[in-house]
Write a protein that holds these residues in place. Sequence first.
Motif, PDB file in Angstrom:
ATOM      1  N   TRP A   2      23.960  42.100 -20.158  1.00 51.62           N
ATOM      2  CA  TRP A   2      23.260  42.966 -19.202  1.00 51.62           C
ATOM      3  C   TRP A   2      24.143  43.136 -17.978  1.00 51.62           C
ATOM      4  O   TRP A   2      25.334  42.775 -18.014  1.00 51.62           O
ATOM      5  CB  TRP A   2      21.894  42.386 -18.833  1.00 51.62           C
ATOM      6  CG  TRP A   2      21.926  40.922 -18.474  1.00 51.62           C
ATOM      7  CD1 TRP A   2      22.239  40.391 -17.265  1.00 51.62           C
ATOM      8  CD2 TRP A   2      21.644  39.831 -19.359  1.00 51.62           C
ATOM      9  NE1 TRP A   2      22.162  39.011 -17.325  1.00 51.62           N
ATOM     10  CE2 TRP A   2      21.797  38.641 -18.591  1.00 51.62           C
ATOM     11  CE3 TRP A   2      21.271  39.719 -20.693  1.00 51.62           C
ATOM     12  CZ2 TRP A   2      21.600  37.370 -19.137  1.00 51.62           C
ATOM     13  CZ3 TRP A   2      21.070  38.463 -21.234  1.00 51.62           C
ATOM     14  CH2 TRP A   2      21.232  37.307 -20.461  1.00 51.62           C
TER      15      TRP A   2
ATOM     16  N   THR B 128      27.234  40.841 -16.863  1.00 47.51           N
ATOM     17  CA  THR B 128      27.692  39.898 -17.884  1.00 47.51           C
ATOM     18  C   THR B 128      29.177  40.116 -18.166  1.00 47.51           C
ATOM     19  O   THR B 128      29.617  41.249 -18.396  1.00 47.51           O
ATOM     20  CB  THR B 128      26.899  40.076 -19.195  1.00 47.51           C
ATOM     21  OG1 THR B 128      25.515  39.850 -18.946  1.00 47.51           O
ATOM     22  CG2 THR B 128      27.386  39.109 -20.267  1.00 47.51           C
TER      23      THR B 128
ATOM     24  N   ARG C 177      19.340  32.492 -24.939  1.00 46.06           N
ATOM     25  CA  ARG C 177      19.777  33.462 -23.940  1.00 46.06           C
ATOM     26  C   ARG C 177      18.876  34.702 -23.959  1.00 46.06           C
ATOM     27  O   ARG C 177      18.512  35.238 -22.914  1.00 46.06           O
ATOM     28  CB  ARG C 177      21.237  33.852 -24.183  1.00 46.06           C
ATOM     29  CG  ARG C 177      21.810  34.811 -23.145  1.00 46.06           C
ATOM     30  CD  ARG C 177      23.300  35.046 -23.382  1.00 46.06           C
ATOM     31  NE  ARG C 177      23.845  36.061 -22.492  1.00 46.06           N
ATOM     32  CZ  ARG C 177      24.307  35.859 -21.263  1.00 46.06           C
ATOM     33  NH1 ARG C 177      24.289  34.633 -20.761  1.00 46.06           N
ATOM     34  NH2 ARG C 177      24.794  36.846 -20.536  1.00 46.06           N
TER      35      ARG C 177
ATOM     36  N   LYS D 237      15.716  34.868 -24.839  1.00 42.86           N
ATOM     37  CA  LYS D 237      14.359  34.576 -24.358  1.00 42.86           C
ATOM     38  C   LYS D 237      14.315  34.247 -22.865  1.00 42.86           C
ATOM     39  O   LYS D 237      13.243  34.306 -22.262  1.00 42.86           O
ATOM     40  CB  LYS D 237      13.757  33.418 -25.158  1.00 42.86           C
ATOM     41  CG  LYS D 237      13.591  33.714 -26.648  1.00 42.86           C
ATOM     42  CD  LYS D 237      12.697  34.920 -26.909  1.00 42.86           C
ATOM     43  CE  LYS D 237      11.237  34.621 -26.676  1.00 42.86           C
ATOM     44  NZ  LYS D 237      10.373  35.773 -27.064  1.00 42.86           N
ATOM     45  N   HIS D 238      15.434  33.873 -22.290  1.00 42.06           N
ATOM     46  CA  HIS D 238      15.415  33.459 -20.890  1.00 42.06           C
ATOM     47  C   HIS D 238      16.156  34.425 -19.968  1.00 42.06           C
ATOM     48  O   HIS D 238      16.421  34.084 -18.807  1.00 42.06           O
ATOM     49  CB  HIS D 238      16.001  32.048 -20.745  1.00 42.06           C
ATOM     50  CG  HIS D 238      15.120  30.991 -21.346  1.00 42.06           C
ATOM     51  ND1 HIS D 238      15.304  30.517 -22.629  1.00 42.06           N
ATOM     52  CD2 HIS D 238      14.032  30.350 -20.864  1.00 42.06           C
ATOM     53  CE1 HIS D 238      14.371  29.609 -22.899  1.00 42.06           C
ATOM     54  NE2 HIS D 238      13.594  29.492 -21.849  1.00 42.06           N
ATOM     55  N   ARG D 239      16.461  35.618 -20.472  1.00 41.81           N
ATOM     56  CA  ARG D 239      17.112  36.601 -19.609  1.00 41.81           C
ATOM     57  C   ARG D 239      16.132  37.052 -18.526  1.00 41.81           C
ATOM     58  O   ARG D 239      14.922  37.176 -18.764  1.00 41.81           O
ATOM     59  CB  ARG D 239      17.627  37.791 -20.424  1.00 41.81           C
ATOM     60  CG  ARG D 239      16.565  38.525 -21.205  1.00 41.81           C
ATOM     61  CD  ARG D 239      17.160  39.686 -22.001  1.00 41.81           C
ATOM     62  NE  ARG D 239      17.625  40.752 -21.130  1.00 41.81           N
ATOM     63  CZ  ARG D 239      18.467  41.711 -21.518  1.00 41.81           C
ATOM     64  NH1 ARG D 239      18.936  41.719 -22.751  1.00 41.81           N
ATOM     65  NH2 ARG D 239      18.832  42.654 -20.685  1.00 41.81           N
ATOM     66  N   GLU D 240      16.653  37.311 -17.358  1.00 40.17           N
ATOM     67  CA  GLU D 240      15.801  37.721 -16.234  1.00 40.17           C
ATOM     68  C   GLU D 240      15.633  39.228 -16.171  1.00 40.17           C
ATOM     69  O   GLU D 240      14.626  39.726 -15.679  1.00 40.17           O
ATOM     70  CB  GLU D 240      16.391  37.197 -14.921  1.00 40.17           C
ATOM     71  CG  GLU D 240      16.368  35.673 -14.846  1.00 40.17           C
ATOM     72  CD  GLU D 240      16.938  35.164 -13.536  1.00 40.17           C
ATOM     73  OE1 GLU D 240      17.360  35.996 -12.704  1.00 40.17           O
ATOM     74  OE2 GLU D 240      16.956  33.935 -13.344  1.00 40.17           O
ATOM     75  N   GLN D 241      16.615  39.972 -16.666  1.00 41.31           N
ATOM     76  CA  GLN D 241      16.524  41.423 -16.674  1.00 41.31           C
ATOM     77  C   GLN D 241      15.931  41.899 -18.000  1.00 41.31           C
ATOM     78  O   GLN D 241      16.381  41.483 -19.063  1.00 41.31           O
ATOM     79  CB  GLN D 241      17.910  42.054 -16.498  1.00 41.31           C
ATOM     80  CG  GLN D 241      18.623  41.673 -15.218  1.00 41.31           C
ATOM     81  CD  GLN D 241      19.990  42.333 -15.120  1.00 41.31           C
ATOM     82  OE1 GLN D 241      20.227  43.383 -15.699  1.00 41.31           O
ATOM     83  NE2 GLN D 241      20.886  41.703 -14.371  1.00 41.31           N
ATOM     84  N   PRO D 242      14.907  42.762 -17.969  1.00 40.02           N
ATOM     85  CA  PRO D 242      14.358  43.259 -19.234  1.00 40.02           C
ATOM     86  C   PRO D 242      15.350  44.151 -19.961  1.00 40.02           C
ATOM     87  O   PRO D 242      16.187  44.819 -19.335  1.00 40.02           O
ATOM     88  CB  PRO D 242      13.124  44.065 -18.790  1.00 40.02           C
ATOM     89  CG  PRO D 242      13.412  44.444 -17.373  1.00 40.02           C
ATOM     90  CD  PRO D 242      14.222  43.318 -16.802  1.00 40.02           C
ATOM     91  N   ASN D 243      15.286  44.132 -21.274  1.00 44.26           N
ATOM     92  CA  ASN D 243      16.160  44.981 -22.086  1.00 44.26           C
ATOM     93  C   ASN D 243      15.765  46.442 -21.888  1.00 44.26           C
ATOM     94  O   ASN D 243      14.591  46.799 -21.981  1.00 44.26           O
ATOM     95  CB  ASN D 243      16.030  44.591 -23.567  1.00 44.26           C
ATOM     96  CG  ASN D 243      17.114  45.193 -24.437  1.00 44.26           C
ATOM     97  OD1 ASN D 243      17.606  46.283 -24.173  1.00 44.26           O
ATOM     98  ND2 ASN D 243      17.488  44.475 -25.477  1.00 44.26           N
TER      99      ASN D 243
ATOM    100  N   SER E 172      12.943  40.330 -28.435  1.00 47.48           N
ATOM    101  CA  SER E 172      11.706  39.607 -28.153  1.00 47.48           C
ATOM    102  C   SER E 172      10.490  40.350 -28.699  1.00 47.48           C
ATOM    103  O   SER E 172       9.522  39.735 -29.151  1.00 47.48           O
ATOM    104  CB  SER E 172      11.548  39.398 -26.650  1.00 47.48           C
ATOM    105  OG  SER E 172      12.544  38.526 -26.158  1.00 47.48           O
TER     106      SER E 172
END
Length: 425
Positions: A114, A117, A249, A251-257, A265
């Motif tokens: 994201w 990255t 990684r 499941k714990h990303r802070e920015q939505p896809n 998810s």
Amino acid sequence: MRYSLKFPTLPISSVPTMPLTPSFSVPCPDVESLDAILPEEPLLMMGAGPVPIPAAVAKANTIVINHLGGTMAKVVGQVKTMARYVFQTNSKWVLGVAGPGSAAMEMAISNLAWSGTRVLSIKNGFFSERMAEMGRRVGADVSILDVEDRAVASLETVEAALRRVRPEIVTIVQGETSNTVWNHHLKDIAALAKAAGALVIVDAVCTLSTMPLEMDAWGIDAVITGGQKGLSSIPGVSLVAFSEAAWERVKHREQPNAHWCLDASLAENFWHNAGYHYTAPVSGVLALHEALRLVCAETLEKRFARHLKCSVALQEGITALGLTLYTPQACRLNSVVGIEAPQGLSPGDICGHISRQHQVEISGSFGLPIVRIGQMGEQCREHNLFRTLHALGRTMVDLGVAVDLPAGVAALEKSLSGGARPSVR
């Protein structure tokens, strides 16, 4: 108390009516049926994909069932179990993708990368560049390790790039179909990336089930493949597998896809909880099930041996014709064989003639002066090799290229009969 409802009535003349002969601004077209469009004799698909599909796969692709019913849940469960064998992973996180191999590629990249990255993309062809572009489109900071055409990245070069970029993600293609290069250092590159703390994404669209790839043992975090190549399924339904580390990684990303359909998810709800994400490509999933079942029935060991034997035999037949293979043997991909177009001929000349005159489809490439013959799944059958090599030789003769067709067929026969000893890959 009684209530009486009264509705106003309209005079007949004021009730809107549908005209008996509506006027359309776009007229109904008069088109040909598929029977009139398709050739009388089916084309033998021997290009870089899609490939011929077995009868069991074709039959499954005609069936529609409830995409949320118990039968579908059982089918999906078996698809995941068989896919784990083909990916060689014990990870739970196998998902299907309603789309081509490139959609699976985008699912892997958009879920693991994201904005900001750091991504290192090892680029030695068209499809490795596509992964880099997908990374740029989700806002990742993408660095390119540019590899010379018809070559692979050295481990020393990769190690230096890892120190310089300090990537969170490394992307690489196992078999770069655009120029028929095999990245044979994949296992060692993955080890270097893991030691540097990076997750590894591998494009195995043309190589999965055609040559060894061991996701867990090699420390790979995401592997993507399409149905329409080595698996000999239909185009449009693909697979991706994530390692446990990669899934953490996700499941714990802070920015939505940004991609709703490709959000892993959300896809988990269908592929692991028998719930709704979107209407699954039911027929395609059934076709993929049968394709995977046939891979498992053959076993990977026998399948790898068949692909290697057939590809080496085809390469020897092409060389004996008098044509030149594009990629050096040390990094030559077996899944797709590249052949230099003779002087004065374009890839389009060759592909067009062999299709029209011999009903055999082979591929050009992406601006390179080559034609490509696939050796994936059902393409790797001896009768397909003889027909394709003969058609290629006759095409060259027809187009004015001096080739030795009897020598080519003899070399193919000798290799298939055990006269040649292919090196193990």
